[in-house]
Motif scaffolding. Structure first.
Motif, mmCIF file in Angstrom:
data_model
loop_
_atom_site.group_PDB
_atom_site.id
_atom_site.type_symbol
_atom_site.label_atom_id
_atom_site.label_comp_id
_atom_site.label_asym_id
_atom_site.label_seq_id
_atom_site.Cartn_x
_atom_site.Cartn_y
_atom_site.Cartn_z
ATOM 1 N N ASN A 25 37.015 35.375 41.496
ATOM 2 C CA ASN A 25 36.111 36.182 40.726
ATOM 3 C C ASN A 25 35.032 35.716 40.724
ATOM 4 O OD1 ASN A 25 35.851 34.418 38.763
ATOM 5 N ND2 ASN A 25 37.368 35.493 37.115
ATOM 6 N N ARG A 26 33.896 36.613 40.248
ATOM 7 C CA ARG A 26 32.409 36.188 40.482
ATOM 8 C C ARG A 26 32.110 35.279 39.381
ATOM 9 N NH1 ARG A 26 29.101 39.383 36.910
ATOM 10 N NH2 ARG A 26 30.392 41.061 35.730
ATOM 11 N N SER A 82 42.540 35.113 34.858
ATOM 12 C CA SER A 82 42.165 33.582 34.664
ATOM 13 C C SER A 82 42.680 33.109 33.409
ATOM 14 C CB SER A 82 40.713 33.941 34.438
ATOM 15 O OG SER A 82 39.812 34.450 35.592
ATOM 16 N N GLU A 102 36.990 41.556 34.581
ATOM 17 C CA GLU A 102 36.371 41.232 35.942
ATOM 18 C C GLU A 102 37.651 40.660 36.888
ATOM 19 O OE1 GLU A 102 34.988 39.056 39.247
ATOM 20 O OE2 GLU A 102 33.994 41.013 38.020
ATOM 21 N N ASP A 103 38.730 39.996 36.554
ATOM 22 C CA ASP A 103 39.978 39.891 37.394
ATOM 23 C C ASP A 103 40.450 40.915 38.072
ATOM 24 O OD1 ASP A 103 39.693 37.129 36.220
ATOM 25 O OD2 ASP A 103 41.193 37.523 35.017
ATOM 26 N N ALA A 106 38.042 41.424 40.988
ATOM 27 C CA ALA A 106 38.240 40.381 42.180
ATOM 28 C C ALA A 106 39.555 40.699 42.918
ATOM 29 C CB ALA A 106 38.259 39.131 41.306
#
Length: 324
Positions: A25-26, A82, A102-103, A106
């Motif tokens: 992820n970022r 995560s 976010e995951d 991603a």
């Protein structure tokens, strides 16, 4: 107890392949997933990322969903978010409304850049607590063309307000925060992180039905897996703090892509989907591609693994319609 199928709670049919994959992820956290593909596939496929429930891992119902979708011609990625399962991130067994949203994005990164996927045909599925994360991702990530939530929880709502909003007051939140911050101090002193415990075991005779419902999945051969938080020692106790202060669905009524919200009408959690759907379509000029589907007689965990209850035909038709 051991997982029923060599680490998984479900069997793998012979028309589907499963491959372990890694992506990041970022925030630089490496995520681990199982990529399911139909054996007979050729060329690029529509793709779907699947995560959830909250406290489960990819070897449980996220994998079951992905395996089923792959059998219907999709590339399907079941992944550990995560900090849990085989995914990276320190410390372990903690959740974050931001990072876990976010995951999903991603996972879209990974799928969109694979030579086996059409990047214009990517959707997501969020189960239970990851249903809320999926809606949040759909509000942010314009690459997501279609989203399904199943037996959804809004983890920010339940942590801030309690079940059925029964603790929705400043005083109730203050007392919860006070206890959790005292635990933070203790964790820092000891250099460890207290765990909240998974699903209660042994099951008290007077346990409410929804606790019995969770026990029947996580603490029996039906759904138990070795990596699952809910089957074992649960989340870090202090995980709830950020969820109390950061509501995730603020801009859900700006989602333009298609959304199908599915819930059992007898589930204790059904109000999360009803509330989220109402907020999502209110004043939304793109409400025409949004649908709330209630399954008569179904309880919360029926949509975890009961293939006679989960409307996979509806899933397939929805994704065929909007991933084209």
């Amino acid at each position: 107890m051991h997982a029923k199928y060599n680490g998984y709670s479900f069997p793998l049919r012979d028309t589907v392949t499963r491959e372990k994959v890694h992506f990041h992820n970022r925030y630089g956290i490496t995520l681990c997933g199982d990529l399911y593909l139909p054996k007979a596939s050729t060329g690029s496929l529509p793709a779907i990322a699947v995560a959830g429930p909250f406290g489960a891992v990819k070897e449980q119902c996220a994998g079951l969903y992905a395996e089923e979708l792959a059998s219907r011609g999709f590339a399907a990625l079941a992944f550990d978010p995560s900090f849990i399962g085989e995914s990276g991130g320190e410390v372990r067994n903690v959740a974050s409304p931001d990072i876990n949203t976010e995951d999903f994005c991603a996972a879209v990164d990974f799928l969109s850049t694979g030579d086996f996927v059409d990047p214009e045909k990517v959707g997501i599925v969020g189960i239970c607590g990851w249903g809320g994360m999926a809606l949040n991702a759909a509000a942010m990530d314009t690459r997501i063309k279609a989203t399904v939530t199943a037996t959804m929880y809004d983890m920010t709502q339940v942590n801030a307000k309690g079940y059925f909003d029964s603790a929705d007051s400043a005083d109730a939140r203050y007392e919860t925060k006070k206890a959790l911050n005292a635990q933070r101090t203790e964790d820092y002193k000891t250099g460890t992180y207290a765990r909240a415990g998974g699903v209660v075991d042994p099951l008290p005779e007077d346990a409410p039905f929804f606790v019995k419902d969770y026990y029947d999945y996580y603490k029996t051969e039906r759904g138990y897996t070795e990596r699952s938080l809910n089957s074992n020692e649960g989340w870090n106790t202090t995980s709830s703090l950020s969820f109390m202060n950061m509501p995730i669905l603020r801009y859900s009524n700006e989602i333009r892509s298609a959304v199908l919200v599915i819930h059992g009408d007898k589930a204790h959690s059904c109000y999360f989907s009803k509330d989220a759907f109402a907020d999502m379509v209110k004043d939304n000029p793109y409400a025409g591609n949004k649908e709330l589907l209630l399954i008569p007689g179904a309880v919360h965990t029926d949509l975890y693994d009961r293939k006679d209850v989960i409307p996979f035909d509806r899933f397939e038709n929805f994704f065929r319609q909007y991933l084209k």
